[in-house]
Write a protein that holds these residues in place. Structure first.
Motif, PDB file in Angstrom:
ATOM      1  N   ARG A   3       0.826  -1.216   0.000  1.00  0.00           N
ATOM      2  CA  ARG A   3       0.000   0.000   0.000  1.00  0.00           C
ATOM      3  C   ARG A   3       0.854   1.258   0.000  1.00  0.00           C
ATOM      4  O   ARG A   3       0.517   2.258  -0.630  1.00  0.00           O
ATOM      5  N   TYR A  15       0.416   1.177 -18.060  1.00  0.00           N
ATOM      6  CA  TYR A  15      -1.005   1.271 -17.705  1.00  0.00           C
ATOM      7  C   TYR A  15      -1.675   2.414 -18.459  1.00  0.00           C
ATOM      8  O   TYR A  15      -2.800   2.283 -18.954  1.00  0.00           O
ATOM      9  N   ASP A  25      -2.847  -9.694 -12.121  1.00  0.00           N
ATOM     10  CA  ASP A  25      -2.641  -9.355 -10.718  1.00  0.00           C
ATOM     11  C   ASP A  25      -1.976  -7.995 -10.561  1.00  0.00           C
ATOM     12  O   ASP A  25      -2.327  -7.209  -9.675  1.00  0.00           O
ATOM     13  N   TRP A  28      -4.587  -5.263 -11.443  1.00  0.00           N
ATOM     14  CA  TRP A  28      -5.504  -5.008 -10.314  1.00  0.00           C
ATOM     15  C   TRP A  28      -4.787  -4.225  -9.227  1.00  0.00           C
ATOM     16  O   TRP A  28      -5.356  -3.326  -8.614  1.00  0.00           O
ATOM     17  N   ALA A  29      -3.509  -4.568  -8.985  1.00  0.00           N
ATOM     18  CA  ALA A  29      -2.760  -3.903  -7.916  1.00  0.00           C
ATOM     19  C   ALA A  29      -2.562  -2.425  -8.220  1.00  0.00           C
ATOM     20  O   ALA A  29      -2.721  -1.569  -7.347  1.00  0.00           O
ATOM     21  N   GLU A  31      -4.372  -0.493 -10.222  1.00  0.00           N
ATOM     22  CA  GLU A  31      -5.656   0.216 -10.173  1.00  0.00           C
ATOM     23  C   GLU A  31      -6.090   0.464  -8.728  1.00  0.00           C
ATOM     24  O   GLU A  31      -6.588   1.545  -8.391  1.00  0.00           O
ATOM     25  N   SER A  32      -5.895  -0.530  -7.878  1.00  0.00           N
ATOM     26  CA  SER A  32      -6.237  -0.349  -6.470  1.00  0.00           C
ATOM     27  C   SER A  32      -5.351   0.710  -5.833  1.00  0.00           C
ATOM     28  O   SER A  32      -5.813   1.521  -5.028  1.00  0.00           O
ATOM     29  N   HIS A  33      -4.078   0.731  -6.200  1.00  0.00           N
ATOM     30  CA  HIS A  33      -3.159   1.716  -5.637  1.00  0.00           C
ATOM     31  C   HIS A  33      -3.498   3.125  -6.101  1.00  0.00           C
ATOM     32  O   HIS A  33      -3.426   4.088  -5.321  1.00  0.00           O
ATOM     33  N   GLU A  35      -6.316   4.400  -6.704  1.00  0.00           N
ATOM     34  CA  GLU A  35      -7.503   4.944  -6.030  1.00  0.00           C
ATOM     35  C   GLU A  35      -7.137   5.741  -4.789  1.00  0.00           C
ATOM     36  O   GLU A  35      -7.823   6.706  -4.435  1.00  0.00           O
ATOM     37  N   GLY A  36      -6.061   5.352  -4.111  1.00  0.00           N
ATOM     38  CA  GLY A  36      -5.713   6.035  -2.871  1.00  0.00           C
ATOM     39  C   GLY A  36      -4.414   6.804  -2.901  1.00  0.00           C
ATOM     40  O   GLY A  36      -4.018   7.366  -1.872  1.00  0.00           O
ATOM     41  N   CYS A  37      -3.738   6.856  -4.054  1.00  0.00           N
ATOM     42  CA  CYS A  37      -2.443   7.530  -4.116  1.00  0.00           C
ATOM     43  C   CYS A  37      -2.511   8.712  -5.075  1.00  0.00           C
ATOM     44  O   CYS A  37      -2.570   8.544  -6.302  1.00  0.00           O
ATOM     45  N   ARG A  41      -1.409   9.186  -9.239  1.00  0.00           N
ATOM     46  CA  ARG A  41      -2.415   9.698 -10.184  1.00  0.00           C
ATOM     47  C   ARG A  41      -1.854  10.881 -10.968  1.00  0.00           C
ATOM     48  O   ARG A  41      -2.143  11.043 -12.163  1.00  0.00           O
TER      49      ARG A  41
END
Length: 266
Positions: A3, A15, A25, A28-29, A31-33, A35-37, A41
């Motif tokens: 994270r 990406y 995998d 997905w990692a 994209e998930s990262h 969202e909160g970083c 971005r």
């Protein structure tokens, strides 16, 4: 990818370019990262292809005025919905028409023709309003309001207060026109409302209000019309008993305050 670990420049570039060879995998990692970083971005925006950057700029230009404008109207209606619901408007209009018809009927008929209709109906006036205020089918904002932090006992008391503020002055006016003193019906009115709210913690506020109104009509209004006499529960001597009902109902409501958070009480 942890994270706290930022995506590599190579992975961000792949990406942004839409590389189909990125393993699922890792895709997905990242994209998930993202969202909160915020840092990643920003890096993604810097390496985005011109068509993607142009599309993002166009979308943001169209949405920015709406996103940055103060939602005054939304706040106004949300605040109003915590005190009342649009479904109360037809009920209030109907209540005014019924009370007007009752006043006309009592002024036309002889005074000994039947007990005062205002006296018989006044105690359940606010109770019926509470039933409408808590009707899931009649409240278009039910799901929105039920999910707010104030959707428990506080909202129950807010909407009950809104009903009382509107109904009690109308009842006082009709009582003054027909000569029915508030000393006869005010405490029963508040006592029944308190009892309906207390019962609402068990079966739901709307069901409790409807049940209280039906029982009042069957056990008090019906016999009073048949006997052509004021029922015992509406004489001034019954005031202390109604005060006890009012206090007991309020105590039960406060003790079972958590029960009003349940959705079925809507």
């Amino acid at each position: 990818m942890n994270r706290d670990e930022h995506a590599s420049a190579e992975l961000v570039a792949r990406y942004a370019a839409g590389d189909p060879d990125i393993p699922p995998d890792r895709l997905w990692a990242v994209e998930s990262h993202l969202e909160g970083c915020e840092v990643c971005r920003v890096r993604l925006a810097d390496v985005a292809p011109p068509p993607v950057a142009a599309l993002s700029a166009a979308v943001w230009a169209a949405l920015e005025p709406e996103l940055t404008a103060p939602p005054a109207r939304v706040r106004h209606w949300t605040r109003l919905a915590t005190w009342a619901t649009p479904s109360l408007v037809p009920w209030l209009i109907m209540t005014l028409l019924v009370l007007f018809a009752v006043v006309v009927l009592e002024l036309v008929l002889p005074s000994d023709a039947m007990p005062s209709a205002v006296l018989l109906l006044a105690p359940i006036g606010p109770v019926l309003g509470v039933a409408v205020a808590w009707s899931r089918g009649l409240d278009p904002a039910h799901e929105l309001i039920a999910c707010t932090p104030r959707a428990g006992l506080e909202l129950v008391l807010r909407r009950t207060t809104a009903v009382l503020v509107v109904v009690l002055p109308v009842l006082l006016l009709t009582g003054w026109l027909t000569g029915d003193s508030a000393a006869w019906w005010l405490l029963p009115c508040l006592g029944l409302t308190s009892a309906a709210l207390a019962l609402g913690g068990l079966v739901g506020v709307r069901r409790a209000a409807v049940a209280t109104s039906v029982l009042w009509a069957l056990l008090v209004v019906g016999p009073a019309v048949v006997r052509n006499a004021v029922p015992v529960v509406l004489v001034p001597a019954a005031g202390p008993w109604w005060a006890a009902v009012l206090v007991a109902g309020a105590v039960v409501v406060l003790m079972r305050s958590r029960a009003y958070v349940r959705v079925d009480n809507w």
